[in-house]
Design a protein around this motif. Structure first.
Motif, PDB file in Angstrom:
ATOM      1  N   ASP A 144      21.191 -22.078   5.037  1.00 37.55           N
ATOM      2  CA  ASP A 144      21.039 -21.265   3.830  1.00 37.55           C
ATOM      3  C   ASP A 144      19.696 -21.487   3.127  1.00 37.55           C
ATOM      4  O   ASP A 144      19.386 -20.795   2.146  1.00 37.55           O
ATOM      5  CB  ASP A 144      22.193 -21.528   2.862  1.00 37.55           C
ATOM      6  N   GLU A 145      18.872 -22.401   3.623  1.00 36.02           N
ATOM      7  CA  GLU A 145      17.577 -22.689   2.990  1.00 36.02           C
ATOM      8  C   GLU A 145      16.419 -21.903   3.590  1.00 36.02           C
ATOM      9  O   GLU A 145      15.295 -22.002   3.105  1.00 36.02           O
ATOM     10  CB  GLU A 145      17.276 -24.189   3.090  1.00 36.02           C
ATOM     11  N   LEU A 146      16.663 -21.139   4.627  1.00 34.06           N
ATOM     12  CA  LEU A 146      15.563 -20.438   5.293  1.00 34.06           C
ATOM     13  C   LEU A 146      14.774 -19.526   4.346  1.00 34.06           C
ATOM     14  O   LEU A 146      13.539 -19.539   4.384  1.00 34.06           O
ATOM     15  CB  LEU A 146      16.085 -19.689   6.512  1.00 34.06           C
ATOM     16  N   PRO A 147      15.412 -18.768   3.449  1.00 32.58           N
ATOM     17  CA  PRO A 147      14.620 -17.978   2.496  1.00 32.58           C
ATOM     18  C   PRO A 147      13.777 -18.849   1.545  1.00 32.58           C
ATOM     19  O   PRO A 147      12.703 -18.438   1.114  1.00 32.58           O
ATOM     20  CB  PRO A 147      15.669 -17.176   1.716  1.00 32.58           C
ATOM     21  N   ILE A 148      14.261 -20.049   1.264  1.00 28.94           N
ATOM     22  CA  ILE A 148      13.490 -20.971   0.418  1.00 28.94           C
ATOM     23  C   ILE A 148      12.206 -21.383   1.136  1.00 28.94           C
ATOM     24  O   ILE A 148      11.153 -21.523   0.503  1.00 28.94           O
ATOM     25  CB  ILE A 148      14.338 -22.207   0.032  1.00 28.94           C
ATOM     26  N   LEU A 149      12.267 -21.562   2.457  1.00 25.61           N
ATOM     27  CA  LEU A 149      11.056 -21.889   3.213  1.00 25.61           C
ATOM     28  C   LEU A 149      10.027 -20.774   3.052  1.00 25.61           C
ATOM     29  O   LEU A 149       8.832 -21.043   2.890  1.00 25.61           O
ATOM     30  CB  LEU A 149      11.371 -22.102   4.693  1.00 25.61           C
ATOM     31  N   GLN A 150      10.485 -19.534   3.091  1.00 30.24           N
ATOM     32  CA  GLN A 150       9.565 -18.407   2.892  1.00 30.24           C
ATOM     33  C   GLN A 150       8.928 -18.471   1.501  1.00 30.24           C
ATOM     34  O   GLN A 150       7.730 -18.235   1.360  1.00 30.24           O
ATOM     35  CB  GLN A 150      10.306 -17.080   3.063  1.00 30.24           C
ATOM     36  N   ASP A 151       9.728 -18.795   0.486  1.00 26.90           N
ATOM     37  CA  ASP A 151       9.199 -18.904  -0.881  1.00 26.90           C
ATOM     38  C   ASP A 151       8.160 -20.019  -0.986  1.00 26.90           C
ATOM     39  O   ASP A 151       7.129 -19.861  -1.644  1.00 26.90           O
ATOM     40  CB  ASP A 151      10.333 -19.170  -1.876  1.00 26.90           C
ATOM     41  N   ILE A 152       8.430 -21.150  -0.328  1.00 27.43           N
ATOM     42  CA  ILE A 152       7.481 -22.273  -0.341  1.00 27.43           C
ATOM     43  C   ILE A 152       6.171 -21.838   0.305  1.00 27.43           C
ATOM     44  O   ILE A 152       5.091 -22.107  -0.230  1.00 27.43           O
ATOM     45  CB  ILE A 152       8.070 -23.511   0.379  1.00 27.43           C
ATOM     46  N   GLU A 153       6.259 -21.147   1.444  1.00 25.79           N
ATOM     47  CA  GLU A 153       5.041 -20.720   2.126  1.00 25.79           C
ATOM     48  C   GLU A 153       4.245 -19.725   1.294  1.00 25.79           C
ATOM     49  O   GLU A 153       3.020 -19.804   1.222  1.00 25.79           O
ATOM     50  CB  GLU A 153       5.361 -20.126   3.496  1.00 25.79           C
ATOM     51  N   ARG A 154       4.932 -18.783   0.659  1.00 21.69           N
ATOM     52  CA  ARG A 154       4.227 -17.827  -0.208  1.00 21.69           C
ATOM     53  C   ARG A 154       3.500 -18.553  -1.333  1.00 21.69           C
ATOM     54  O   ARG A 154       2.345 -18.264  -1.623  1.00 21.69           O
ATOM     55  CB  ARG A 154       5.201 -16.809  -0.778  1.00 21.69           C
ATOM     56  N   ALA A 155       4.193 -19.481  -1.980  1.00 20.51           N
ATOM     57  CA  ALA A 155       3.589 -20.225  -3.097  1.00 20.51           C
ATOM     58  C   ALA A 155       2.411 -21.063  -2.613  1.00 20.51           C
ATOM     59  O   ALA A 155       1.348 -21.084  -3.249  1.00 20.51           O
ATOM     60  CB  ALA A 155       4.647 -21.115  -3.765  1.00 20.51           C
ATOM     61  N   ALA A 156       2.570 -21.743  -1.493  1.00 17.26           N
ATOM     62  CA  ALA A 156       1.492 -22.578  -0.945  1.00 17.26           C
ATOM     63  C   ALA A 156       0.298 -21.723  -0.530  1.00 17.26           C
ATOM     64  O   ALA A 156      -0.854 -22.154  -0.647  1.00 17.26           O
ATOM     65  CB  ALA A 156       1.996 -23.396   0.230  1.00 17.26           C
ATOM     66  N   GLY A 157       0.563 -20.523  -0.064  1.00 21.93           N
ATOM     67  CA  GLY A 157      -0.512 -19.656   0.402  1.00 21.93           C
ATOM     68  C   GLY A 157      -1.378 -19.090  -0.702  1.00 21.93           C
ATOM     69  O   GLY A 157      -2.522 -18.686  -0.461  1.00 21.93           O
ATOM     70  N   ARG A 158      -0.883 -19.076  -1.928  1.00 24.07           N
ATOM     71  CA  ARG A 158      -1.657 -18.483  -3.036  1.00 24.07           C
ATOM     72  C   ARG A 158      -3.010 -19.152  -3.235  1.00 24.07           C
ATOM     73  O   ARG A 158      -3.964 -18.505  -3.660  1.00 24.07           O
ATOM     74  CB  ARG A 158      -0.850 -18.522  -4.329  1.00 24.07           C
ATOM     75  N   CYS A 159      -3.123 -20.434  -2.922  1.00 22.90           N
ATOM     76  CA  CYS A 159      -4.389 -21.138  -3.138  1.00 22.90           C
ATOM     77  C   CYS A 159      -5.503 -20.582  -2.247  1.00 22.90           C
ATOM     78  O   CYS A 159      -6.687 -20.768  -2.542  1.00 22.90           O
ATOM     79  CB  CYS A 159      -4.219 -22.637  -2.959  1.00 22.90           C
ATOM     80  N   PHE A 160      -5.159 -19.894  -1.181  1.00 22.48           N
ATOM     81  CA  PHE A 160      -6.185 -19.284  -0.331  1.00 22.48           C
ATOM     82  C   PHE A 160      -6.932 -18.174  -1.069  1.00 22.48           C
ATOM     83  O   PHE A 160      -8.095 -17.908  -0.779  1.00 22.48           O
ATOM     84  CB  PHE A 160      -5.561 -18.741   0.964  1.00 22.48           C
ATOM     85  N   ARG A 161      -6.282 -17.544  -2.012  1.00 24.19           N
ATOM     86  CA  ARG A 161      -6.941 -16.508  -2.810  1.00 24.19           C
ATOM     87  C   ARG A 161      -8.130 -17.104  -3.572  1.00 24.19           C
ATOM     88  O   ARG A 161      -9.174 -16.475  -3.699  1.00 24.19           O
ATOM     89  CB  ARG A 161      -5.934 -15.874  -3.763  1.00 24.19           C
TER      90      ARG A 161
END
Length: 168
Positions: free
Chosen positions: A9-26
């Motif tokens: 049930d945590e798989l969508p949370i992994l997606q949220d973590i990746e999205r948040a972590a990816g913001r620093c690339f901006r």
């Protein structure tokens, strides 16, 4: 932080973590990377079912970071490691890498591999501090060559990239 296997049930949370972590690339002029969608839940589930997906969980047992890996060329290949920015700079990413290294050592795996951006401070320079060494493109085994071809097709070579290896 406690490192444990990912719950289904945590798989969508992994997606949220990746999205948040990816913001620093901006912030470093790589908005395409910041906007890149994480792996679909079905693909993340494949890593979980293979026993190659872990989270770092906080005191409430909520995931704040994750790592997924795959078997490539007889090694364990770090497919993705992401730490939520609210938990960054605490050694969590390194702890996940060390967990994978211990897992690989137990299974007699000779090395960890990964591909990453060379000029992003939290990418290749960070992995070098974690014991990874650059691998010349001419020396890549077939599996890593295939990964690099997929990355090129995805447009990731717009920025310099490198394969790295850490012996276990």
């Amino acid at each position: 932080m406690r490192i444990r296997a990912v719950h289904p049930d945590e798989l969508p949370i992994l997606q949220d973590i990746e999205r948040a972590a990816g913001r620093c690339f901006r912030d470093i002029g790589m908005p395409e990377i910041a906007d890149d969608e994480p792996l679909p839940v079905g693909e993340l589930a494949r890593y979980r079912k293979a026993g190659l997906a872990w989270v770092a969980a906080d005191d409430a047992d909520a995931p704040v970071a994750y790592l997924i890996a795959d078997h490539v060329d007889g090694n364990l290949h770090v497919e993705q490691v992401s730490v939520h920015p609210d938990s960054a700079r605490r050694g969590i990413g390194r702890s996940l890498l060390e967990h994978l290294a211990a897992h690989g050592t137990r299974d007699g795996i000779p090395a960890l591999t990964l591909t990453t951006f060379t000029e992003v401070p939290w990418n290749a320079p960070y992995y070098a501090r974690c014991g990874f060494l650059s691998v010349d493109e001419d020396m890549l085994a077939p599996g890593l060559r295939e990964i690099r071809e997929r990355e090129r097709a995805h447009g990731l070579d717009r920025w310099p990239r490198v394969c790295m290896r850490r012996a276990l």
